[in-house]
Design an enzyme around this catalytic site. Sequence first.
Site, PDB file in Angstrom:
ATOM      1  CE  LYS A 115      -1.123   2.445  12.324  1.00  0.00           C
ATOM      2  NZ  LYS A 115      -1.173   2.722  10.890  1.00  0.00           N
ATOM      3  CG  HIS A 173      -9.961   3.668   4.517  1.00  0.00           C
ATOM      4  ND1 HIS A 173      -8.959   4.580   4.282  1.00  0.00           N
ATOM      5  CD2 HIS A 173     -10.334   3.845   5.816  1.00  0.00           C
ATOM      6  CE1 HIS A 173      -8.731   5.274   5.396  1.00  0.00           C
ATOM      7  NE2 HIS A 173      -9.553   4.839   6.339  1.00  0.00           N
ATOM      8  CG  HIS A 190      -7.484   0.639   6.029  1.00  0.00           C
ATOM      9  ND1 HIS A 190      -7.498   1.817   6.730  1.00  0.00           N
ATOM     10  CD2 HIS A 190      -6.202   0.481   5.594  1.00  0.00           C
ATOM     11  CE1 HIS A 190      -6.292   2.353   6.714  1.00  0.00           C
ATOM     12  NE2 HIS A 190      -5.478   1.550   6.043  1.00  0.00           N
ATOM     13  CB  CYS A 240       2.610   3.709   9.746  1.00  0.00           C
ATOM     14  SG  CYS A 240       1.217   3.825   8.588  1.00  0.00           S
ATOM     15  CG  ASP A 275       0.661  -0.348  10.771  1.00  0.00           C
ATOM     16  OD1 ASP A 275       0.118  -0.502  11.880  1.00  0.00           O
ATOM     17  OD2 ASP A 275       0.461   0.648  10.049  1.00  0.00           O
ATOM     18  CG  HIS A 326      -3.237  -1.092   2.573  1.00  0.00           C
ATOM     19  ND1 HIS A 326      -3.664   0.067   1.941  1.00  0.00           N
ATOM     20  CD2 HIS A 326      -2.857  -0.702   3.824  1.00  0.00           C
ATOM     21  CE1 HIS A 326      -3.541   1.098   2.758  1.00  0.00           C
ATOM     22  NE2 HIS A 326      -3.059   0.653   3.919  1.00  0.00           N
TER      23      HIS A 326
END
Length: 217
Positions: free
Chosen positions: A115, A61, A57, A164, A15, A90
């Site tokens: 993801k 979400h 996302h 994460c 990420d 985000h």
Amino acid sequence: MSHILSSHAALIIVDVQPDFMPGGALACHEGDAIVPGIDELLRSRIFRHVLATQDWHPRGHISFASSHPGRVPFEQIDLYGQPQTLWPDHCVQGTPGAELHPAIDWSPLDAVIRKGSDPGVDSYSGFRENHGPAGARPSTGLAGWLRERGVEEVFVCGLARDVCVLWTAQDAVELGFRAHLLWDLSRPVTLDTDAATRTTLLTQGITITEASELRRE
């Protein structure tokens, strides 16, 4: 202590996206400081296998505080019987903040694992979503990709170290890989979590190392 990389090692970059940088929607502490080092590591081509994860996302979400009237970012709620942190909006699909960071040369990547695409489930780990039916967390396909190529150990870096990146390293161990976290090429949402993160990593057998300690076999 040097780490000799075999052909069975993979790098997982988690990420590294503008929304997690200072000034972004969900800024990590000094998140931009890791960008030059990750770019240098990729250019070195020291790893045979290189992957990146990308938070991706849809609007609205379930992890966004804005999806829960009366709630604010960083508040916790109960979701599917588990604590869920509510985040600022985000890494919304198709926005500049969701792109892989443009200051990094991503050409050595073998694959990108997106993801967080399910609007009803958060996904911290690069390996599995946070929740699933009957307690089984759905796979992203990353573990299978690695196994098909004979990968036995992974080196994880990126953002955020306390969320994460940590979950990705933990899942790697649970799924049978040896795992290492590149501390210098990761940053947390907040420094307050670093002591707990270190304890968790060491307790679960995840090695803490730095990019400068990596050597090719």
